[in-house]
Design an enzyme around this catalytic site. Structure first.
Site, PDB file in Angstrom:
ATOM      1  N   ASP A   6       0.858  -1.214   0.152  1.00  0.00           N
ATOM      2  CA  ASP A   6       0.148  -0.053   0.071  1.00  0.00           C
ATOM      3  C   ASP A   6       0.745   1.301  -0.003  1.00  0.00           C
ATOM      4  O   ASP A   6       1.859   1.149   0.099  1.00  0.00           O
ATOM      5  CB  ASP A   6      -0.985   0.141   1.194  1.00  0.00           C
ATOM      6  CG  ASP A   6      -1.791   1.071   1.275  1.00  0.00           C
ATOM      7  OD1 ASP A   6      -2.312   1.670   0.315  1.00  0.00           O
ATOM      8  OD2 ASP A   6      -2.204   1.639   2.403  1.00  0.00           O
ATOM      9  N   SER A   7       0.278   2.334  -0.038  1.00  0.00           N
ATOM     10  CA  SER A   7       0.936   3.815  -0.091  1.00  0.00           C
ATOM     11  C   SER A   7       1.525   3.859   1.339  1.00  0.00           C
ATOM     12  O   SER A   7       2.283   4.866   1.502  1.00  0.00           O
ATOM     13  CB  SER A   7       0.129   4.897  -0.429  1.00  0.00           C
ATOM     14  OG  SER A   7      -0.950   4.897   0.453  1.00  0.00           O
ATOM     15  N   TYR A  38      -0.904   8.069  -2.459  1.00  0.00           N
ATOM     16  CA  TYR A  38      -1.144   7.797  -4.011  1.00  0.00           C
ATOM     17  C   TYR A  38      -2.275   8.605  -4.599  1.00  0.00           C
ATOM     18  O   TYR A  38      -2.314   8.673  -5.831  1.00  0.00           O
ATOM     19  CB  TYR A  38      -1.235   6.143  -4.243  1.00  0.00           C
ATOM     20  CG  TYR A  38       0.069   5.619  -3.974  1.00  0.00           C
ATOM     21  CD1 TYR A  38       1.301   6.137  -3.750  1.00  0.00           C
ATOM     22  CD2 TYR A  38       0.081   4.217  -4.460  1.00  0.00           C
ATOM     23  CE1 TYR A  38       2.101   5.353  -3.655  1.00  0.00           C
ATOM     24  CE2 TYR A  38       1.098   3.121  -4.249  1.00  0.00           C
ATOM     25  CZ  TYR A  38       2.399   3.866  -3.946  1.00  0.00           C
ATOM     26  OH  TYR A  38       3.680   3.184  -3.734  1.00  0.00           O
ATOM     27  N   CYS A  69      -4.398  -1.667  -1.915  1.00  0.00           N
ATOM     28  CA  CYS A  69      -4.410  -0.120  -2.153  1.00  0.00           C
ATOM     29  C   CYS A  69      -5.552  -0.202  -3.410  1.00  0.00           C
ATOM     30  O   CYS A  69      -5.388  -0.512  -4.256  1.00  0.00           O
ATOM     31  CB  CYS A  69      -3.072   0.465  -2.762  1.00  0.00           C
ATOM     32  SG  CYS A  69      -3.180   1.915  -3.125  1.00  0.00           S
ATOM     33  N   ASN A  70      -6.524   0.692  -2.890  1.00  0.00           N
ATOM     34  CA  ASN A  70      -7.836   0.696  -3.946  1.00  0.00           C
ATOM     35  C   ASN A  70      -7.216   1.616  -5.050  1.00  0.00           C
ATOM     36  O   ASN A  70      -7.791   1.307  -6.174  1.00  0.00           O
ATOM     37  CB  ASN A  70      -8.874   1.501  -3.303  1.00  0.00           C
ATOM     38  CG  ASN A  70      -9.767   0.524  -2.552  1.00  0.00           C
ATOM     39  OD1 ASN A  70     -10.768  -0.049  -2.866  1.00  0.00           O
ATOM     40  ND2 ASN A  70      -9.241   0.206  -1.220  1.00  0.00           N
ATOM     41  N   THR A  71      -6.301   2.551  -4.863  1.00  0.00           N
ATOM     42  CA  THR A  71      -5.883   3.406  -5.814  1.00  0.00           C
ATOM     43  C   THR A  71      -4.831   2.832  -6.899  1.00  0.00           C
ATOM     44  O   THR A  71      -5.192   2.807  -8.011  1.00  0.00           O
ATOM     45  CB  THR A  71      -5.017   4.732  -5.229  1.00  0.00           C
ATOM     46  OG1 THR A  71      -5.867   5.295  -4.071  1.00  0.00           O
ATOM     47  CG2 THR A  71      -4.586   5.742  -6.302  1.00  0.00           C
ATOM     48  N   GLU A 148      -2.674   8.825   8.290  1.00  0.00           N
ATOM     49  CA  GLU A 148      -1.295   8.798   8.542  1.00  0.00           C
ATOM     50  C   GLU A 148      -0.618   9.660   9.622  1.00  0.00           C
ATOM     51  O   GLU A 148       0.453   9.346  10.223  1.00  0.00           O
ATOM     52  CB  GLU A 148      -0.484   9.061   7.169  1.00  0.00           C
ATOM     53  CG  GLU A 148      -0.742   8.178   5.738  1.00  0.00           C
ATOM     54  CD  GLU A 148      -0.080   6.717   6.055  1.00  0.00           C
ATOM     55  OE1 GLU A 148       1.054   6.840   6.495  1.00  0.00           O
ATOM     56  OE2 GLU A 148      -0.771   5.866   5.448  1.00  0.00           O
ATOM     57  N   CYS A 180     -10.989   2.660  -0.173  1.00  0.00           N
ATOM     58  CA  CYS A 180      -9.872   2.942   0.354  1.00  0.00           C
ATOM     59  C   CYS A 180      -9.324   2.243   1.621  1.00  0.00           C
ATOM     60  O   CYS A 180     -10.069   2.054   2.490  1.00  0.00           O
ATOM     61  CB  CYS A 180      -9.517   4.637   0.573  1.00  0.00           C
ATOM     62  SG  CYS A 180      -7.887   4.790   1.200  1.00  0.00           S
ATOM     63  N   HIS A 182      -7.137   2.812   3.748  1.00  0.00           N
ATOM     64  CA  HIS A 182      -7.168   3.368   4.830  1.00  0.00           C
ATOM     65  C   HIS A 182      -8.457   3.601   5.818  1.00  0.00           C
ATOM     66  O   HIS A 182      -8.335   3.897   6.936  1.00  0.00           O
ATOM     67  CB  HIS A 182      -6.470   4.913   4.513  1.00  0.00           C
ATOM     68  CG  HIS A 182      -5.020   5.018   4.305  1.00  0.00           C
ATOM     69  ND1 HIS A 182      -4.544   4.601   3.282  1.00  0.00           N
ATOM     70  CD2 HIS A 182      -4.069   5.507   5.255  1.00  0.00           C
ATOM     71  CE1 HIS A 182      -3.289   4.524   3.301  1.00  0.00           C
ATOM     72  NE2 HIS A 182      -3.016   5.067   4.529  1.00  0.00           N
TER      73      HIS A 182
HETATM   74  N1  DGL Z   1      -4.922   3.090   1.090  1.00  0.00           N
HETATM   75  C1  DGL Z   1      -4.573   3.358  -0.438  1.00  0.00           C
HETATM   76  C2  DGL Z   1      -6.068   3.353  -1.002  1.00  0.00           C
HETATM   77  O1  DGL Z   1      -6.890   2.083  -0.809  1.00  0.00           O
HETATM   78  C3  DGL Z   1      -3.998   4.616  -0.624  1.00  0.00           C
HETATM   79  C4  DGL Z   1      -4.486   5.914  -0.237  1.00  0.00           C
HETATM   80  C5  DGL Z   1      -3.464   7.013  -0.761  1.00  0.00           C
HETATM   81  O2  DGL Z   1      -2.205   7.001  -0.774  1.00  0.00           O
HETATM   82  O3  DGL Z   1      -3.941   8.053  -1.026  1.00  0.00           O
HETATM   83  O4  DGL Z   1      -6.489   3.793  -2.079  1.00  0.00           O
END
Ligand code: DGL
Length: 261
Positions: A6-7, A38, A69-71, A148, A180, A182
């Site tokens: 993940d990011s 991300y 990571c969804n992104t 974060e 996401c 997070h």
């Molecule tokens: N946790 C990630 C997601 O699911 C990345 C979020 C990010 O870095 O902006 O998209």
């Protein structure tokens, strides 16, 4: 090893589910903390990062990759799938399957990063399964930095969540996808602000179960996975803040290893 990236912190919600559902399997986690978030980056940049992260995990011995990571999942799944021979899992399809199965009215909300929402991948996949659905999406770019930063219980975080969810509440969604990884860390606040009649979908356990099913159906891959109950955590920038929040999520002390990009 099962490789997960993940990011930053978000993918730990998926790592936690994998460590529960696949207890004993070794995992290796990479959080790209030097380049997070991300969700505000262009698709090309996220694809480049996802390729590097996957390459790193494979080099370290991962035999399965989970893009937690969804992104990355929304913009890089095709490229990653076409570039590597190892099985790669993404986090979007399991969430869509759960949401479309559980929604009574077909009015589904999706929250995610700007990159995920702009990709329209959730709406597309939901409508493939339920053409009758009405999908309302909302980018929530402030939530990742709040997580974060470890602002998990602050009044400011509650206020921002409330503001982001207001339009979805007005549309009376009956199901809300946390698009996401997070966001499950803020699940309590999100649940309170969207209201208890709304089903909140967090795909981490569904992803872990999908990996488990795959391993069971493919014993030749299972036999390549080490099972010593070990977990290694790599990050591209080590901070005390990351360590503290990561330990809170995993409910365990962890050792962070540095990857200098
Ligand atoms: N946790 C990630 C997601 O699911 C990345 C979020 C990010 O870095 O902006 O998209």
């Amino acid at each position: 090893m099962i490789g997960i990236f993940d990011s930053g912190l978000g993918g730990l919600t998926v790592a936690r589910a994998i460590m529960t559902e696949l207890a004993g399997y070794d995992i290796i986690y990479f959080g790209d903390t030097a380049r997070t978030p991300y969700g505000t980056k262009s698709p090309g940049t996220v694809v480049k990062y996802a390729m590097q992260n996957t390459g790193f995990l494979l080099e370290k011995g991962a035999r399965i990759i989970v893009m937690a990571c969804n992104t990355a999942s929304s913009v890089a799944t095709e490229t990653i799938g076409a570039s590597f021979d190892e099985p790669v899992f993404e986090v979007i399809t399991p969430a869509v399957d759960l949401a479309t199965a559980r929604s009574r009215t077909g009015t589904i909300g999706v929250i995610g990063t700007r990159a995920t929402i702009n990709s329209n991948v959730y709406e597309k996949k939901i409508l493939e399964r339920r053409p009758d659905a009405r999908v309302y999406s909302r980018a929530c770019p402030l939530l990742v930095p709040l997580v974060e930063e470890g602002w998990l219980k602050k009044p400011e975080t509650r206020m921002i969540v409330k503001k982001y969810l207001h339009p979805l509440k007005t549309r009376q969604v009956d199901t809300l996808i946390l698009g996401c990884t997070h966001y499950p860390i803020l699940k309590d606040i999100i649940g309170q602000k969207i209201g208890k009649r709304v089903t909140v979908i967090d795909s981490s356990t569904a992803v872990a179960n999908e990996v488990k099913r795959f391993i069971t159906e493919n014993p030749q891959i299972d036999s390549c996975l080490s099972k010593n109950g070990k977990a290694r955590f790599f990050v591209s920038d080590i901070t005390d803040r990351f360590r503290a929040t990561a330990q809170l999520i995993l409910k365990n002390r962890i050792v962070l290893e540095h990857v200098p990009w």
